[in-house]
Design an enzyme around this catalytic site. Structure first.
Site, PDB file in Angstrom:
ATOM      1  N   LYS A 206      22.871   6.396 -92.157  1.00 34.44           N
ATOM      2  CA  LYS A 206      22.723   6.049 -93.570  1.00 34.44           C
ATOM      3  C   LYS A 206      23.957   6.538 -94.307  1.00 34.44           C
ATOM      4  O   LYS A 206      24.256   7.733 -94.304  1.00 34.44           O
ATOM      5  CB  LYS A 206      21.466   6.701 -94.138  1.00 34.44           C
ATOM      6  CG  LYS A 206      21.286   6.460 -95.631  1.00 34.44           C
ATOM      7  CD  LYS A 206      19.966   6.998 -96.112  1.00 34.44           C
ATOM      8  CE  LYS A 206      19.825   6.814 -97.614  1.00 34.44           C
ATOM      9  NZ  LYS A 206      18.570   7.363 -98.117  1.00 34.44           N
ATOM     10  N   LYS A 259      22.107   1.472 -92.518  1.00 40.55           N
ATOM     11  CA  LYS A 259      21.935   1.194 -93.938  1.00 40.55           C
ATOM     12  C   LYS A 259      23.158   1.612 -94.706  1.00 40.55           C
ATOM     13  O   LYS A 259      23.636   2.722 -94.471  1.00 40.55           O
ATOM     14  CB  LYS A 259      20.717   1.993 -94.405  1.00 40.55           C
ATOM     15  CG  LYS A 259      20.400   1.892 -95.861  1.00 40.55           C
ATOM     16  CD  LYS A 259      19.299   2.845 -96.184  1.00 40.55           C
ATOM     17  CE  LYS A 259      19.138   2.860 -97.685  1.00 40.55           C
ATOM     18  NZ  LYS A 259      18.241   3.845 -98.134  1.00 40.55           N
TER      19      LYS A 259
HETATM   20  C1  PBG Z   1      15.853   7.705-100.465  1.00 38.11           C
HETATM   21  C2  PBG Z   1      16.285   6.298-100.269  1.00 38.11           C
HETATM   22  C3  PBG Z   1      17.317   5.582-100.918  1.00 38.11           C
HETATM   23  C4  PBG Z   1      17.256   4.269-100.430  1.00 38.11           C
HETATM   24  C5  PBG Z   1      16.235   4.232 -99.497  1.00 38.11           C
HETATM   25  N1  PBG Z   1      15.670   5.502 -99.395  1.00 38.11           N
HETATM   26  C6  PBG Z   1      18.242   5.968-102.004  1.00 38.11           C
HETATM   27  C7  PBG Z   1      19.293   6.949-101.791  1.00 38.11           C
HETATM   28  O1  PBG Z   1      19.527   7.445-100.683  1.00 38.11           O
HETATM   29  O2  PBG Z   1      19.881   7.284-102.807  1.00 38.11           O
HETATM   30  C8  PBG Z   1      18.122   3.123-100.879  1.00 38.11           C
HETATM   31  C9  PBG Z   1      17.508   1.773-100.752  1.00 38.11           C
HETATM   32  C10 PBG Z   1      18.175   0.692-101.523  1.00 38.11           C
HETATM   33  O3  PBG Z   1      19.238   0.858-102.159  1.00 38.11           O
HETATM   34  O4  PBG Z   1      17.620  -0.413-101.513  1.00 38.11           O
HETATM   35  N2  PBG Z   1      16.697   8.688-100.048  1.00 38.11           N
END
Ligand code: PBG
Length: 335
Positions: A206, A259
């Protein structure tokens, strides 16, 4: 590829009709691959739109059931659930409360739609007063030495959160916090609490991405100071992404996720090729918002661009596609 003596090559022979093109298609897009993210918030009959994400709402549990049921009727097999608690605090209490918003919603969903797979996002940022994904040391980051995200003390809260989701009936838990060692901590807690069969879908690679902007508006989870670069990955790194994925697999991840999706297709491809595990791609909020905005201006064809993007994720190697366009995509794929 070197093909000496190949006869007159005419690749266009295989493109002459839709049936022929379909016959030789290397990659397919299917409704069974789609996962719809949903945002639960307390209340009844609540359907609150969000500026940055047309078509996405904060929904009360009863409305979540409605939305999920419509998606499921179209063949969408799974939802990914996020929660927006009534109150936030410095220990993210709402994340692992027995009757927290996600726990309540999972129970209702499993009762009303037993064949729908309910995946829960396991993170603390929506529940923390400061909006970070872990516990922080000291003040708000303004005083030197304060504001540090504490890795190990956070693991217990994440493990409790995952176990509470499993206890509510979640089919899969999906940790998105990017703390080191959280998959092992969650696996141990699930096994200990009687959920050895609950799989973990880890947000393994991520990236610290500006593509999450609109999500933070929907989930009300923007950090109140600093950013997430000390725990989420640097966009410059691909080899490190493979190491992150390897660690999560070693710790017990059953499904790994990359992601964002579209800007990270190289990562998806390498992860799938290297490990061969079920691999998920998350087409995040900013990706969705860009398509929506351009389509609203008449600059692109929303349907074609959405399906082409999802197909690109499949071509890269993704088995599972998490997308805010799941319902539209399902409808288009049925036509
Ligand atoms: C929580 C989380 C996030 C997303 C999914 N889980 C936000 C982040 O890490 O700030 C992002 C999902 C999206 O942008 O559609 N940590």
């Amino acid at each position: 590829m070197n093909l000496p003596g190949f006869p007159i090559a005419r690749p266009r022979r295989l493109r002459t009709s839709p049936a022929l093109r379909r016959l030789v298609a290397e990659t397919s897009l299917d409704i069974s691959q789609l996962v719809l993210p949903l945002f639960a918030r307390g209340g009844r009959k609540l359907r609150r739109p969000v500026d940055a994400m047309p078509g996405v709402f904060q929904l009360s549990p009863d409305e979540i059931v409605r939305e999920a049921s419509a998606a499921h009727a179209l063949g969408v097999p799974a939802v990914l659930l996020f929660g927006i608690p009534d109150k936030k605090d410095a220990r993210a209490t709402g994340a692992y409360a027995r009757n927290g918003i996600v726990q309540q919603t999972v129970r209702l969903l499993k009762k009303e739609l037993p064949s729908l797979l309910v995946i829960t996002d396991v993170c603390l940022c929506e529940y923390m007063s400061h909006g970070h994904c872990g516990l922080i040391h000291g003040g708000n980051g303004k005083v030197p030495g304060s504001g540090k995200i504490l890795n190990d003390p956070t693991l217990k809260l994440l493990a409790n959160t995952a176990a509470s989701h499993a206890a509510a009936g979640a089919d899969i838990v999906a940790p998105s916090d990017m703390m080191d060692g959280r998959v092992a901590a969650i696996r141990a807690a699930l096994d200990r609490e009687g959920f050895p069969d609950t799989p973990i879908m880890s947000y393994a690679a991520k990236f610290a991405s500006a593509f999450y902007g609109p999500f933070r508006e929907v989930a009300e989870s923007a950090p109140s100071f600093g950013d997430r670069r000390s725990y989420q990955m640097d966009a410059a790194n691909a080899n490190e992404a493979l190491r992150e994925v390897a660690l999560d697999i070693q710790e017990g991840a059953d499904i790994v996720m990359v992601k964002p999706a579209l800007a990270y297709l190289d990562i998806i491809q390498r992860v799938k090729a290297e490990f061969g595990l079920p691999t998920a791609a998350y087409a995040v909020s900013g990706e969705h918002a860009m398509i929506k905005a351009a389509a609203a201006n008449g600059w692109i064809d929303e349907r074609c661009v959405t399906l082409e993007s999802l197909l690109a994720m499949r071509r890269a190697g993704a088995d599972i596609l998490i997308t805010y366009a799941a319902v539209d995509a399902a409808r288009w794929l049925k036509e």
